[in-house]
Design a protein around this motif. Structure first.
Motif, PDB file in Angstrom:
ATOM      1  N   UNK A  50      -2.033 -10.536  -3.115  1.00 37.34           N
ATOM      2  CA  UNK A  50      -1.815 -11.981  -3.226  1.00 37.34           C
ATOM      3  C   UNK A  50      -2.870 -12.797  -2.489  1.00 37.34           C
ATOM      4  N   UNK A  51      -3.879 -12.156  -1.932  1.00 41.05           N
ATOM      5  CA  UNK A  51      -5.008 -12.882  -1.347  1.00 41.05           C
ATOM      6  C   UNK A  51      -5.644 -13.723  -2.453  1.00 41.05           C
ATOM      7  N   UNK A  52      -6.000 -14.967  -2.138  1.00 36.17           N
ATOM      8  CA  UNK A  52      -6.522 -15.876  -3.170  1.00 36.17           C
ATOM      9  C   UNK A  52      -8.044 -15.826  -3.298  1.00 36.17           C
ATOM     10  N   UNK A  53      -8.708 -14.989  -2.504  1.00 33.64           N
ATOM     11  CA  UNK A  53     -10.161 -14.875  -2.636  1.00 33.64           C
ATOM     12  C   UNK A  53     -10.496 -14.222  -3.972  1.00 33.64           C
ATOM     13  N   UNK A  66      -0.752  -0.482  -4.020  1.00 36.87           N
ATOM     14  CA  UNK A  66       0.057  -1.577  -4.552  1.00 36.87           C
ATOM     15  C   UNK A  66       1.470  -1.436  -4.012  1.00 36.87           C
ATOM     16  N   UNK A  67       2.047  -2.537  -3.573  1.00 35.14           N
ATOM     17  CA  UNK A  67       3.421  -2.530  -3.080  1.00 35.14           C
ATOM     18  C   UNK A  67       4.346  -2.907  -4.226  1.00 35.14           C
ATOM     19  N   UNK A  68       5.316  -2.033  -4.503  1.00 36.26           N
ATOM     20  CA  UNK A  68       6.211  -2.284  -5.627  1.00 36.26           C
ATOM     21  C   UNK A  68       7.563  -2.819  -5.183  1.00 36.26           C
ATOM     22  N   UNK A  69       7.847  -2.718  -3.905  1.00 36.31           N
ATOM     23  CA  UNK A  69       9.089  -3.269  -3.357  1.00 36.31           C
ATOM     24  C   UNK A  69       8.953  -3.250  -1.849  1.00 36.31           C
ATOM     25  N   UNK A  70       9.900  -3.910  -1.172  1.00 40.35           N
ATOM     26  CA  UNK A  70       9.855  -3.942   0.289  1.00 40.35           C
ATOM     27  C   UNK A  70       9.929  -2.520   0.831  1.00 40.35           C
ATOM     28  N   UNK A  71       8.909  -2.158   1.599  1.00 37.61           N
ATOM     29  CA  UNK A  71       8.900  -0.832   2.195  1.00 37.61           C
ATOM     30  C   UNK A  71       8.416   0.271   1.282  1.00 37.61           C
ATOM     31  N   UNK A  72       8.063  -0.036   0.045  1.00 37.67           N
ATOM     32  CA  UNK A  72       7.602   1.003  -0.882  1.00 37.67           C
ATOM     33  C   UNK A  72       6.191   0.688  -1.358  1.00 37.67           C
ATOM     34  N   UNK A  73       5.365   1.717  -1.385  1.00 34.11           N
ATOM     35  CA  UNK A  73       3.986   1.562  -1.808  1.00 34.11           C
ATOM     36  C   UNK A  73       3.602   2.681  -2.762  1.00 34.11           C
ATOM     37  N   UNK A  74       2.619   2.400  -3.602  1.00 39.11           N
ATOM     38  CA  UNK A  74       2.065   3.411  -4.489  1.00 39.11           C
ATOM     39  C   UNK A  74       0.557   3.417  -4.274  1.00 39.11           C
ATOM     40  N   UNK A  95     -11.565  -7.896 -11.024  1.00 40.87           N
ATOM     41  CA  UNK A  95     -10.552  -8.514 -11.894  1.00 40.87           C
ATOM     42  C   UNK A  95     -10.291  -9.955 -11.466  1.00 40.87           C
ATOM     43  N   UNK A  96     -10.117 -10.165 -10.155  1.00 40.75           N
ATOM     44  CA  UNK A  96      -9.904 -11.530  -9.660  1.00 40.75           C
ATOM     45  C   UNK A  96     -11.122 -12.408  -9.916  1.00 40.75           C
ATOM     46  N   UNK A  97     -12.305 -11.815  -9.846  1.00 44.74           N
ATOM     47  CA  UNK A  97     -13.524 -12.583 -10.105  1.00 44.74           C
ATOM     48  C   UNK A  97     -13.585 -13.042 -11.559  1.00 44.74           C
ATOM     49  N   UNK A 146      -4.266  -8.132  -6.796  1.00 45.52           N
ATOM     50  CA  UNK A 146      -3.117  -7.358  -7.265  1.00 45.52           C
ATOM     51  C   UNK A 146      -2.885  -6.098  -6.441  1.00 45.52           C
ATOM     52  N   UNK A 147      -3.737  -5.852  -5.429  1.00 42.75           N
ATOM     53  CA  UNK A 147      -3.585  -4.634  -4.633  1.00 42.75           C
ATOM     54  C   UNK A 147      -4.122  -4.864  -3.231  1.00 42.75           C
TER      55      UNK A 147
END
Length: 228
Positions: free
Chosen positions: A40-43, A58-66, A80-82, A89-90
């Motif tokens: 969610x960084x806006x840069x 990538x975080x898919x839920x509170x306390x869970x990461x993939x 992608x953001x550029x 997104x990650x």
């Protein structure tokens, strides 16, 4: 003045282009396990790994990461953001001390418009990522956790120099890391690794996980697809 000649993506740029575009970039050194960008960084800039390595999560839920994967020297992220000007997104964190070149999104887009060769490389990269993501999606949809583990071990492995019939995963990932890669619990990974070792299909060594029976893991994965 620094230029972009050391970044493989830009090998097709002329010396003049390389120097001109580099004048808008910055280079920074990061320590081990240091956050580079967060979800969610806006840069919108693009980051190029000059030396070192990073992990993408990538975080898919509170306390869970993939864990989506690792990137090393010559790789880049943030494109992608550029391109779409959307939030990150990650999460990207360094695995080792790293030197990273940061390029503004506007400069990156200018390069894509001026260099068809670079634009084609980006499209080929996107195509490869889509294929990889499609396979991972299928695995998560149809395979049991143990079969996903077999697939991940083979994906992470390389041919072992001491024995070309074996493969090795080195450095060895932790059980938690493997669990986060395939979307399961650490206990599941621990149980399956121990069973594979008892069956003689893998060996746990200080330098990595040695896959001594590659054919058996491939056979089990095939059985998993057939039974899905």
């Amino acid at each position: 003045m620094q230029d972009l000649s050391g970044i493989s993506l830009f090998h097709s740029l002329s010396p003049e282009q390389s120097t001109r575009f580099a004048s808008s970039c910055t280079w920074r050194d990061y320590g081990e396990h240091e956050l580079v960008i967060d979800i969610e960084d806006t840069s919108t800039d693009v980051r190029f790994i000059v030396t070192g390595a990073v992990r993408v999560i990538i975080r898919i839920a509170v306390g869970k990461e993939v864990i989506l994967g690792e990137m090393s020297e010559g790789s880049f992220f943030g494109e992608i953001s550029a391109i779409d000007n959307s939030p990150r997104s990650a999460n990207v964190t360094t695995l080792t001390r790293s030197r990273i070149c940061t390029m503004p999104a506007s400069v990156f887009r200018t390069i894509l418009s001026e260099s068809p060769e670079v634009a084609m490389e980006i499209m080929q990269l996107f195509a490869a990522r889509i294929r990889s993501l499609n396979m991972r999606l299928a695995e998560h949809s149809f395979l049991q956790a143990k079969h996903r583990l077999y697939s991940e071990l083979l994906r992470l492995s390389r041919v072992r120099s001491a024995n070309p019939d074996h493969r090795i995963v080195s450095p060895p990932p932790t059980q938690r890391e493997l669990a986060e890669r395939i979307g399961t619990r650490r206990e599941v990974v621990s149980r399956e690794l121990n069973q594979l070792e008892r069956d003689g299909h893998i060996e746990k060594a200080r330098g990595g996980i040695i896959i001594s029976n590659v054919a058996e893991l491939q056979h089990r994965i095939s059985e998993g697809w057939e039974g899905s």
